[in-house]
Design an enzyme around this catalytic site. Structure first.
Site, PDB file in Angstrom:
ATOM      1  CE1 TYR A 104      10.954  69.310  17.938  1.00 16.66           C
ATOM      2  CE2 TYR A 104      10.089  68.198  19.881  1.00 16.66           C
ATOM      3  CZ  TYR A 104      11.152  68.739  19.177  1.00 16.66           C
ATOM      4  OH  TYR A 104      12.419  68.714  19.717  1.00 16.66           O
ATOM      5  CB  SER A 105       4.282  72.760  14.413  1.00 14.67           C
ATOM      6  OG  SER A 105       4.820  73.888  15.047  1.00 14.67           O
ATOM      7  CB  CYS A 133       4.840  78.937  11.870  1.00 19.11           C
ATOM      8  SG  CYS A 133       5.247  77.578  12.994  1.00 19.11           S
ATOM      9  CD  GLU A 190       2.375  77.231  17.717  1.00 16.38           C
ATOM     10  OE1 GLU A 190       1.434  77.486  18.494  1.00 16.38           O
ATOM     11  OE2 GLU A 190       2.455  76.198  17.045  1.00 16.38           O
ATOM     12  CE1 TYR A 217      10.653  76.027  15.645  1.00 14.92           C
ATOM     13  CE2 TYR A 217       8.302  76.498  15.679  1.00 14.92           C
ATOM     14  CZ  TYR A 217       9.406  75.954  15.048  1.00 14.92           C
ATOM     15  OH  TYR A 217       9.255  75.344  13.834  1.00 14.92           O
TER      16      TYR A 217
HETATM   17  P1  FAD Z   1      17.779  71.460  23.924  1.00 10.69           P
HETATM   18  O1  FAD Z   1      18.661  70.367  24.303  1.00 10.69           O
HETATM   19  O2  FAD Z   1      16.590  71.741  24.769  1.00 10.69           O
HETATM   20  O3  FAD Z   1      18.639  72.750  23.739  1.00 10.69           O
HETATM   21  C1  FAD Z   1      18.026  74.001  23.613  1.00 10.69           C
HETATM   22  C2  FAD Z   1      18.796  74.952  24.460  1.00 10.69           C
HETATM   23  O4  FAD Z   1      20.120  75.058  23.949  1.00 10.69           O
HETATM   24  C3  FAD Z   1      18.250  76.355  24.420  1.00 10.69           C
HETATM   25  O5  FAD Z   1      17.248  76.514  25.377  1.00 10.69           O
HETATM   26  C4  FAD Z   1      19.467  77.177  24.701  1.00 10.69           C
HETATM   27  O6  FAD Z   1      19.687  77.247  26.082  1.00 10.69           O
HETATM   28  C5  FAD Z   1      20.579  76.375  24.099  1.00 10.69           C
HETATM   29  N1  FAD Z   1      20.958  76.881  22.784  1.00 10.69           N
HETATM   30  C6  FAD Z   1      20.250  76.766  21.643  1.00 10.69           C
HETATM   31  N2  FAD Z   1      20.910  77.331  20.622  1.00 10.69           N
HETATM   32  C7  FAD Z   1      22.044  77.802  21.145  1.00 10.69           C
HETATM   33  C8  FAD Z   1      23.153  78.496  20.581  1.00 10.69           C
HETATM   34  N3  FAD Z   1      23.194  78.794  19.276  1.00 10.69           N
HETATM   35  N4  FAD Z   1      24.163  78.839  21.399  1.00 10.69           N
HETATM   36  C9  FAD Z   1      24.141  78.532  22.700  1.00 10.69           C
HETATM   37  N5  FAD Z   1      23.124  77.878  23.306  1.00 10.69           N
HETATM   38  C10 FAD Z   1      22.086  77.521  22.510  1.00 10.69           C
HETATM   39  N6  FAD Z   1      11.176  72.479  16.415  1.00 10.69           N
HETATM   40  C11 FAD Z   1      11.216  71.798  15.242  1.00 10.69           C
HETATM   41  O7  FAD Z   1      12.270  71.322  14.821  1.00 10.69           O
HETATM   42  N7  FAD Z   1      10.052  71.622  14.516  1.00 10.69           N
HETATM   43  C12 FAD Z   1       8.855  72.102  14.918  1.00 10.69           C
HETATM   44  O8  FAD Z   1       7.838  71.921  14.237  1.00 10.69           O
HETATM   45  C13 FAD Z   1       8.812  72.813  16.154  1.00 10.69           C
HETATM   46  N8  FAD Z   1       7.640  73.297  16.613  1.00 10.69           N
HETATM   47  C14 FAD Z   1       7.600  73.975  17.782  1.00 10.69           C
HETATM   48  C15 FAD Z   1       6.382  74.472  18.221  1.00 10.69           C
HETATM   49  C16 FAD Z   1       6.310  75.173  19.397  1.00 10.69           C
HETATM   50  C17 FAD Z   1       4.978  75.710  19.867  1.00 10.69           C
HETATM   51  C18 FAD Z   1       7.486  75.374  20.160  1.00 10.69           C
HETATM   52  C19 FAD Z   1       7.426  76.145  21.444  1.00 10.69           C
HETATM   53  C20 FAD Z   1       8.692  74.892  19.741  1.00 10.69           C
HETATM   54  C21 FAD Z   1       8.774  74.173  18.550  1.00 10.69           C
HETATM   55  N9  FAD Z   1       9.977  73.634  18.096  1.00 10.69           N
HETATM   56  C22 FAD Z   1      10.017  72.965  16.905  1.00 10.69           C
HETATM   57  C23 FAD Z   1      11.219  73.728  18.916  1.00 10.69           C
HETATM   58  C24 FAD Z   1      11.352  72.489  19.817  1.00 10.69           C
HETATM   59  O9  FAD Z   1      10.344  72.518  20.809  1.00 10.69           O
HETATM   60  C25 FAD Z   1      12.675  72.422  20.569  1.00 10.69           C
HETATM   61  O10 FAD Z   1      12.862  73.623  21.272  1.00 10.69           O
HETATM   62  C26 FAD Z   1      13.858  72.191  19.665  1.00 10.69           C
HETATM   63  O11 FAD Z   1      13.733  70.977  18.966  1.00 10.69           O
HETATM   64  C27 FAD Z   1      15.143  72.132  20.499  1.00 10.69           C
HETATM   65  O12 FAD Z   1      15.003  71.162  21.498  1.00 10.69           O
HETATM   66  P2  FAD Z   1      16.211  70.237  21.913  1.00 10.69           P
HETATM   67  O13 FAD Z   1      15.773  69.375  23.026  1.00 10.69           O
HETATM   68  O14 FAD Z   1      16.798  69.566  20.726  1.00 10.69           O
HETATM   69  O15 FAD Z   1      17.267  71.292  22.406  1.00 10.69           O
END
Ligand code: FAD
Ligand code: A2P
Length: 371
Positions: A150-151, A329, A369, A371
């Site tokens: 997360y940023s 971003c 950046e 994601y």
């Molecule tokens: P997970 O449970 O990991 O689910 C994600 C997975 O669900 C995906 O990989 C995909 O397989 C599946 N999926 C997603 N959307 C769909 C769809 N529409 N249909 C079907 N399948 C789908 N997030 C923020 O909110 N704020 C930030 O500031 C932020 N900064 C980031 C900075 C960087 C450098 C990076 C790499 C990512 C950042 N993110 C940010 C994103 C964050 O890291 C997570 O990826 C995001 O919160 C989702 O994680 P999760 O565990 O909730 O989802």
């Protein structure tokens, strides 16, 4: 006279030492001459070099640098990274978790703050970096959940200006699958946590989104949704009164934020941004693209790339200035659209974006950046 065969052989053998001695004298003579010739024809050191050497030798000893040459310092070498790793994360305490959205907004986006006071070594960071969060619980295979990045949305001084907290801006991931709503693991965990809860934190990481040191740099920011997180930290560093007192960074350039949100109620940190506009009208410009309330020239949803095109001339005047940095971003999906808009905008100025972009990247002025 008749010689026996044995006498002939004995006579021959008796001459061998004489032949060897003669041969030895001839070789010694020629070797000596060859050495004398080589010495006489040795290339001479150029006079200039000799002079330079003399100059160095006459320098007073006190003025000479006797230290071995130091290796050139790597760029951003002082920026902290990976103080905490997944095997030994820091357990931060949640101090705040509130919604950033207004009535009628779509989804859930929260501002979440963690106390870092107890970290040892201290988990410090700079604006533009990210941290890792390891959600509690296990995945479908019974293994601990992997970390998500997360940023960081706060400056290094934190929202309380005490330099011991870190804040994030998190959108809960939600999507439909087979007629059911799926909640993202980590984003849901974060949006649900309560003050006092302990959370496993890693990092900090990232050197892509760092601000330049120069106070007269221009900063163009292109953000969609939570992509505003690092931009919020930059803008606080530039315009937030107490933060400015702390950081002693007297920003004198122009900061231009292009912000994409689905609805007005989804605009993030809006009150702060309006305050900065009032206090710094000459240094801050804020352009919104509210996709589901505004339309682009083609009648479609208004995205930040449409706003980029509208401002092509002014934007490229800035980009042509080598003090200008551009930060992108948020949603990965916006990259092709931004590229297309930049191509068109550049063309209007007689520039070629596919040539310009790698140049900006190489010069450390194009920061992405997504994601
Ligand atoms: P997970 O449970 O990991 O689910 C994600 C997975 O669900 C995906 O990989 C995909 O397989 C599946 N999926 C997603 N959307 C769909 C769809 N529409 N249909 C079907 N399948 C789908 N997030 C923020 O909110 N704020 C930030 O500031 C932020 N900064 C980031 C900075 C960087 C450098 C990076 C790499 C990512 C950042 N993110 C940010 C994103 C964050 O890291 C997570 O990826 C995001 O919160 C989702 O994680 P999760 O565990 O909730 O989802
Ligand atoms: P929309 O969802 O209306 O299509 P949030 O993260 O709060 O949903 O905000 C993301 C913003 O970025 C929304 O306004 C969203 O519009 C917009 N958006 C979605 N896809 C793109 C894209 N490809 N390029 C630029 N903006 C996009």
């Amino acid at each position: 006279m008749v010689y026996s065969q044995a006498k002939v052989i004995a006579g021959g053998l008796a001459h061998i030492p004489i032949v060897i001695a003669v041969f030895y004298f001839i070789m010694t003579f020629f070797n000596k001459r060859a050495l004398e010739f080589a010495e006489a024809n040795k290339p001479k050191k150029p006079e200039a070099k000799k002079e330079a050497k003399t100059k160095v030798e006459t320098k007073p000893v006190a003025a000479m640098n006797t230290e071995p040459p130091k290796p050139a310092k790597k760029k951003h070498a002082d920026v902290p990274v990976n103080i905490y790793r997944p095997k030994t994360p820091f357990e931060g305490t949640v101090t705040g978790n509130y919604s950033l959205l207004k009535e009628g907004a779509i989804g859930r986006v929260n501002h979440i703050t963690f106390d870092l006071k107890e970290s040892d070594p201290f988990l410090n960071y700079v604006e533009g970096q990210s941290i890792g969060i390891m959600p509690a619980g296990e995945d479908a295979n019974g293994k601990p959940h992997k970390l998500r990045l997360y940023s960081i949305a706060s400056t290094r001084h934190g929202d309380n200006f005490e330099g011991n907290t870190v804040s994030l801006c998190v959108r809960q991931l939600q999507y439909e699958k087979d007629g059911e709503t799926v909640n993202g693991v980590c984003s849901t965990y974060l949006c649900d946590i309560k003050p006092g809860d302990k959370v496993k934190i890693t990092g900090p990481v990232g050197k892509e989104m760092l601000l330049p040191d120069e106070e007269d740099a221009n900063i163009v920011m292109l953000a969609t949704g939570t992509g505003i997180a690092p931009m919020r930290a930059y803008l606080r560093r530039m315009f937030e009164a107490t933060e400015k007192e702390k950081n002693k960074w007297n920003f004198k350039g122009k900061a231009w934020l292009f912000m994409g949100a689905p609805k007005s109620a989804n605009l993030l940190y809006e009150e702060d941004l309006q305050r900065y506009l009032e206090s710094y009208p000459d240094n801050f410009k804020y352009t919104k693209a509210i996709s589901r309330e505004q339309q682009n020239a083609k009648g479609g949803r208004m995205y930040i790339q449409d706003r980029v095109l509208e401002s092509a001339n002014e934007l490229f005047n800035m980009i042509e200035d080598e003090k200008t940095h551009i930060y992108l971003c948020g949603l990965k999906g916006m990259e092709p659209g931004i590229d297309e808009a930049m191509t068109k905008a550049a063309e209007e100025k007689g520039l070629n974006w596919s040539e310009l972009r790698p140049q900006l990247k190489k010069a450390g002025r194009w920061h992405v950046e997504t994601y």
